[in-house]
Design a protein around this motif. Sequence first.
Motif, PDB file in Angstrom:
ATOM      1  N   ASP A   1       0.707  -1.296  -0.125  1.00 25.68           N
ATOM      2  CA  ASP A   1       0.006  -0.103   0.097  1.00 25.68           C
ATOM      3  C   ASP A   1       0.672   1.257  -0.194  1.00 25.68           C
ATOM      4  OD1 ASP A   1      -3.122   0.760   0.784  1.00 25.68           O
ATOM      5  OD2 ASP A   1      -1.606   2.211   1.436  1.00 25.68           O
TER       6      ASP A   1
ATOM      7  N   HIS B   1       0.178   4.249   0.907  1.00 26.71           N
ATOM      8  CA  HIS B   1       0.050   5.213   1.987  1.00 26.71           C
ATOM      9  C   HIS B   1       0.695   4.565   3.435  1.00 26.71           C
ATOM     10  CE1 HIS B   1      -2.514   7.353  -0.205  1.00 26.71           C
ATOM     11  NE2 HIS B   1      -3.155   6.396  -0.736  1.00 26.71           N
ATOM     12  N   CYS B   2       0.631   3.259   3.618  1.00 30.21           N
ATOM     13  CA  CYS B   2       1.126   2.909   4.836  1.00 30.21           C
ATOM     14  C   CYS B   2       2.340   1.896   4.555  1.00 30.21           C
ATOM     15  CB  CYS B   2       0.227   2.336   5.609  1.00 30.21           C
ATOM     16  SG  CYS B   2      -0.714   0.780   4.821  1.00 30.21           S
TER      17      CYS B   2
ATOM     18  N   ARG C   1      -6.160  -5.418  -5.208  1.00 31.50           N
ATOM     19  CA  ARG C   1      -7.269  -5.260  -5.699  1.00 31.50           C
ATOM     20  C   ARG C   1      -7.429  -4.958  -7.274  1.00 31.50           C
ATOM     21  NH1 ARG C   1      -7.934  -1.407  -0.425  1.00 31.50           N
ATOM     22  NH2 ARG C   1      -6.702   0.227  -2.077  1.00 31.50           N
TER      23      ARG C   1
ATOM     24  N   ARG D   1      -0.948  -5.668   1.452  1.00 34.50           N
ATOM     25  CA  ARG D   1      -2.499  -5.920   1.467  1.00 34.50           C
ATOM     26  C   ARG D   1      -2.689  -6.537   0.115  1.00 34.50           C
ATOM     27  NH1 ARG D   1      -4.149  -2.899  -2.445  1.00 34.50           N
ATOM     28  NH2 ARG D   1      -3.698  -0.591  -2.601  1.00 34.50           N
TER      29      ARG D   1
END
Lengths: 896, 1050
Positions: B483, B485-486, B493, B490
């Motif tokens: 991801d 942003h962090c 998608r 994950r």
Amino acid sequence: MAPASGKIRVTLGLKADGPLPEPLRNSLGEVVCGPQGLLNLLETQLGIPGNEASFTTRLIQYLGCVDSAVQPDAFYSKSWDADPFSVARTLLLWRDQWYEAGWQGAFPVGVPARLADLAAIEVIARESVAPGIGQRIQRIIGLLADNPIAIESIALRDSLSDYPWLWQRLIEATGAELLHLPEVTPQADPSTDLGKLQRHLLNPIGQKLELEDDGTLVAIEADAACDTTSLITLLTRQHLSGKPDENLAILAELRGDLLDEAMECGGAPRLGFSALSIWRPVFQVLPLACELLWEPLNPTAMVQFLSHPVGPIPARQREVLARTAAEVPGIGSERWQDAVTECLEREPESERQRFADNIRYWLECPRYSPQEGVEGQVLADRAERVARWLTGAREACEDAALQSLYTIALNQAEEFVLAIERLREQGRNTLSRDNVLRLIEDVRGTGAPVVDREAQVCPDQPRAYPATHAGTFYTPMDRVIWWDCQAADSVRRWPWSRSERAALTANGVMLQGEDEQLSWLGKAWVRPILCATQQCLFVLHGDSDRHHPIWDHISSVTAKLEIAPATAPETMARLGLSYANMEPRSLPPKSRWWQLPPDLALTDRDYESYSSLDDYIHSPYKWLLKYAAKIRPGSLAAVNDGSLLNGNVAHRLYEHYFSEHDNIQAIDVGLVPAWVDAQMPTLLKCEGALLLEPGRQAECEHFIIVLQQSLVSLVEHLQQAGVISVSMEVHGEGIYTGGKLSGSIDLLATTGDGREAVIDIKWGSKNFRRDSMQEGSYLQLATYAQLRLAAGAPSFPMLSYFIVSDSHMLNLAHSFFPNAEVINPTTGENAAQYWARFEHTWRWRKAQFDSGLIEVTVNGTEPTENSEPGEAGLPMPETSDKFNDYQFITGWGENQ
Amino acid sequence: MGGKPVSTAIHFISAGAGSGKTYRLTQKLNDLLSQQAVSPAGVIATTFTKLAAGELQERVRGALIDAGQLVVANEMEQALIGTVNSVCGEILRRFAFEAGIPPDQQVIDEDQGDILFYRAMEQALTGNKSTIRKMNILAQRLQIADTQTKQQLWRQEVKKIVDTARANNQSPDTIRALGKSSADSLLAYFPPAIDRKFDDELLGAVNHALAAIDTEYDKTQDTSKFVSLLTGARAALIHRRLTWPEWISLSKGKVGAKSRDHVAPLIDIATQFASHPQLHKDLRDFTELAFAIAADSLIAYQEMKRQKGLIDFVDQEQRLYQLLDNPTVATTLGEELELLMVDEFQDTSPIQLALFLKLSRLADRVIWVGDIKQSIYGFRGSDPSLMDAVLRRVIEQGNAPEILGDSWRSTPELVAYANNLFVPAFSDTLGAEQVELNPQRAPLPEQPAVETWRLQGGRKDVRARALAGGITSLLDSGRQAIDKHCNQPRPLRYGDIAILCRNHDNLGEIANALADAKLPIRYKRPGLLSTPECCLALACLRRLVDPLDNLASAEIHSLSTCENPEAWISQRLAYIEAPEKPAHSWLEDMQGPLANLKALRSRMPYLTPVEALRTAIDAAGVRESITRWGPTPQRTQHRLNNLAALLNHAQDYLDQCKAQSEPATTAGLILWLRALADAEEDTQASGGNEDAIQLVTHHGAKGLEWPIVVAMDLCTELKPRLWGLTVLPSPSPIDLDDPLANRTLRYWPRFFGNHSTKVEVLDTITESQDGQNALEQEVQESKRLLYVSLTRARDGLILCMDNKRASGPWMDTLQAGWMLPDGDSLILPDGRAIPCRAIELVETNNVTAAPPYQPFWPEFPGLPDTLLSLRKNPSSVAPVESASIGEIITLGDRIEVNGSYDPATLGSALHAVIATTIMGQQATSRILLDYGVHEVISIEAADTCCRRLIEALDDNFSPTAFYTEYPLTYTTPSGQVVTGWIDLLVETEEGLIVIDHKASPRGRSEWEEIALSYSGQLDAYVEGLRTCSSKPVISKWIHFAVSGGLVSVI
Ligand code: SF4
């Protein structure tokens, strides 16, 4: 003792002229208003008439002043030559701004050139232009010195220094007691997210604000503004009915009209947002009427004029004319004359002449070159006539809202006439199309709101408070929704250089600095947030240019402020909105067969034509929809262009040609091009006006050449075949296995020895025709042959297609035209055999129709065994949905 | 004033792909602003898109707020940050008078400019039919035409000449001269013209062949087609209109073996077409005429815009370019401009580049940011070689560029892959330090960095389905994305994946396959108007405009109810049987969308075209219907977005009408939308926020990034830009004061249709120096495009190949035979190994299972019965039926009024006189003058009106105070708000008296009737006074100021 004079208490806010997000207090002798409201109040109290001149009026007055003052070396003179209106508008705004900053209308010598130039205009303008706001303020300040008024106090929601300089002077000059109201302070519980943010916005603590997501501060986002309007409606309705004691304010700085539309749609009272627009239909009549003055006729404008919701020709007449204008773009064709006659015949005898004149005036008027222009008088006549119609319409209409629109339109028409007169006084007698368009734009102003829609209230229920600027917030509100939170304020950047600014200041023109404006905005932007006590909801949209600066601010000082997708179920749940599941409905899928109730007998038609028969056997669904169910597109879908239009014009031209040249063998083809050249202008005006539209000249010229080439070629073929007579559009009737046939043959050619050829004239698709002939499929030609046989033709006529765009003749298995391309069907069958197959096929379809079985031969479906007429029938193409008007009602594919 | 010497202050930032350009820019701006080295008002920054401008503005503001610089952050509103054109527009608007242009110029966008240009061309050709016809005939023979529609394209070719010439700041005169040089350079490659009767000889040969070929004997398809060609050719030859591509086709003589001998003489003559004098003449005529028309049209276009007060983007640039020489402008800008920042400079057009160079002289500081490796807009006019030359010159003058050397985007594995690919590939023009990046992200060793997917299948659609299967498995495989942003892994998608193709057709093919596999996709595509959602919306609008359009009724009904056609068709058949009902009112008397639309029709006079569309959509419940369709939430979202896209297109219509100052109507909107669809410009929503696989062209991927990027079409052929319009390289060295000096355009008509091989003269040209130069340019641009594409991935790059191919022209430009992994690991040329994967994919029918679709819709509480308008105006309150007349006090004689006058104006004036007098002013004379009634009524008379009223009040009521023009606001019990001004409120010991002045001149016999007609208004005041004041209202009166009476209403 004389009675005392009672005084008024004023509460003043910089943006308080607009809607205020606060409950209205019952009050006597109190006014809450903005600068404009204060100005009006003072004028009332001083007995100054309040009807201000419109900007357009003042613009025209000022234009005259510039005109007399302009010098070749004036800074604006080059621009003035390019566009006086635009220059006058800008200069007028500039000098208005100066007055509003304290200008006295003159400068001493030695000021920078631009200042001096404007002052030179002002020598005249001061007397002859109706005063603007600045001048009005200055006059009031002057009068206040020795005229007592009745204002007790002015309570200031914004500090005095936030007002432009002259306004400050005005406020002071009232002599009223000035009450300085405190700035808005944080209203929410300091322990909540909202409370923390409120305090942080006022006193930043230097680190990011940790939020707990307690629901007091919520942000949601959708791609487009129209995706959240119904959500806000729902939220509003639920809030008002569920929490009637809690206040709700909705701030929409832009696009609030969308919210009101949604409120109306969702049964909630409208909030009173509205958008000004110049595009209201009533305002389009004058420009449309002027568009019809130009040569060549603009057929699109004509269709628009005729299908408009209002206009100076009665709607019942326009309906007929619109359809005709769409099908045969132009004026003067037979179809057009018939349509006009049809309209008139429906009117009482005594009125016919008047209506005929009316139609002629608007549509069949003389036309003028757009470049060379038209006399002002002609335009003024039109505008006056529009004005007369508007006056009549206004009187005839019952509805006050519509009346007010008519009034605005009427003013525009009158301003337009005035402007033309003024131009004439300046020696400009003719106006080009561009001049006219700009003039209309100049008188059109900023438009009007949706006048039939105003704010509403639901009896005995609380209401939501709308706001159009953040700076209007002053009163605590339980819930604040900041909808469409995007940048809306632009700070006025003065066009003056440093030295000009200095000279202005030195001469008492105290323009408000950009920084001062920004510093007020900085305060104003936080007010809606500070006023919220329970919740502040931000609604952001992906289709806005830029987020509101306050949003940037909030998101950069907070950690973990999530933006929830507005349309997600979780978001709705979070906002406490109740959404109901609804039954899903799949789009109607495509299906090869429709089964109608078998008892539903379809009425036989008296006659079938080639095209209906073609649909009957190849596209039964089309036949059903078109002929049985009578489902037809409207007139706008009928605007004819492209091959269809080209084909029609070609037909008409040939028809014309052969009616003038009946001795085929005597024709000198060398003269054909000149003949075509001579005919085309009129023909195009009557029936092909779309080709005359600006930008299509090359296409049109190409079209003419194609017509010349094709006509030469056609005549040569006829001559080579020994044809002596030609008839076009030969109507005929015949019979087929199912009943009667009728139709008209494009071209029937007969030789000296009585042999006949039937030619169908097609605009294009040479390869398609060739291929279908080769496959033995030529229903249209075969139908025509039947008509000939029924009319007693001695033998089976020869059948050919003539393709105009390629000047190409296709002979069906004959060499009647010796130099044409001969196509021999691979089936090896002749036309009579073909016809037998056709009739067999027809009976097969008929049986299907009788049992309610309709084949839907559209793309995306597969033929079934029922799709096969058997050995004796015609080969059926798998699908046939070219030129299908019905594609949207015959089912959808999975990915559509 | 000469300005500061060019470029001394230009600070270059060279920002390779993923090197944190935006971050660096924000930082740089923030530093300068925070340290007060520059002030927001002194900043001009240009970006490539509006979005980028907004983002930069937001980020800088955020950074300033973070740094506690609230004031500066607010002042950022004053910074001029925008696209090149918005910035130029702003400056130009400011200096319009110096530029001698109208100050409120309407800026037209490219589409609007196109329309206008063609009108201008037409004007330039008006009265010159022979030129048009000549061009038509030439274009016909050279087949400068659209292969599908057969529409002639010469106007478009002329427009290209003009556009390119303008982008290179060329004047009409320059353009005019270029036709001859173009034709000369082209014909130099042709064999000399031979004076022979080619046409007659060919006609003879054609006749011979036609006579000789027997299609009964030779039944081959080829022969039949050729005979058809010959039949057409014969007629064309007779009329001298055989096209050159047809000549070439004849020269190829494609017939069955049995007929070959018959066509040999024909082939022999046709093959010599390049020596045909007519061809030479056609090429020359066309070229020279095209440039001549271009020059004339340009002049007409400029004049037309001047007349209409319009300005287009290029004008803005050119005008500003000239305007910067104006001393006032240069001085003023020089005073103000503290920082000029140009982002994405590699995408500027030549004129923009020249403009920025000039503007740079005026700024205290100049920063240019970009990456020449990412210059891929050669096809629309930017010129990397020009940019390169400019950069070199600037650097030579001692401005060392700042190179951002770190990669923040991609994994170390992908960075290494790119370094190994592109350092050598660009080594002919760039040093390694300008290409190589240092990875800054953590490695991702467990997942393949680069993959080869070999798509099996001979047909495109089969391979596309194989790809869809591959994507489905990838999503099911448990692959993770990091991801952004962090920085945590994950699950992958849909929205993490992008598929890049070379052109829109290929995208369409892939889109179909992915849609069949039920994978959500988003991409920019036309066809908006044929989507069911927009069909429904437009049907509603059509129905609104045209009550006879029953096809619209059928569409609305079908799409709202989703009934089987059988059901509603039967219903319709039954309906039209009943003769009493008009066929077009079908369904209108049933509750539902059609009834709602019928009701809405009465509002048409109020609604703008866009409002009409919106309200039609609302009235017919279009959103609700759409939401029911599904079949997935993503699809529903896309449908709703499409509706928004439709509304945007509708807004474009209004914008266009505004730009042309033409009227806009709802009917016009419908026609306009139809034309849009015909031109395939009805773009669907691109689905910015939809969680869906993005399909985009390689060009369109610029500036974007995704965790997984799938690169398609790597084997595309190279297409050197040799034919049509070419800009020849600038003479070197570049003069920075006039970088566009001596630029030249060349136009070679594409006369050969679809023939590209086996044509001798074409081969000659391809092999010539010109041909080779064009090829070299194409190779360079292809490499840059690959650089852009292959550096978009953050975590994984997937290279798709047709099974059969191991390489192809486009990827070969990198000369990196090793680039396709074929196992779990790839050893890079520098020796490093990266995790990889290579798989073969075959067509599958795997369909991603979607959960059953459950639409939901807001539950609107029941509709309230009545809604009242919020505002209630006292003067519009109806008279009270029970009202009657009480006391009547006569004040004196009728006051003298003379001449004709507007009663309302006189009334207002008397109001004002009374009010001011009560307040203690002596303003009567001023007021009468102001209202223009000084000749109607004398000062004495007006004063009398007032005096006698006050006397009467004093006599009758012993007032303690007068409140004149007194505001009253209250809310009625039902919630309506009443605001009004009481003309005169008199306070006495006993209570309040309400007085309303009327200036009606009518006599006392009519007083009672008039007074009663105002009873409602008076009552409204009384009700308000009861609410707002503790004092009772003791009476209410109408004051007839002119005729002299006070009439009490009870
Ligand atoms: S998108 Fe998901 S993984 Fe990324 S930062 Fe937000 S919550 Fe974390």
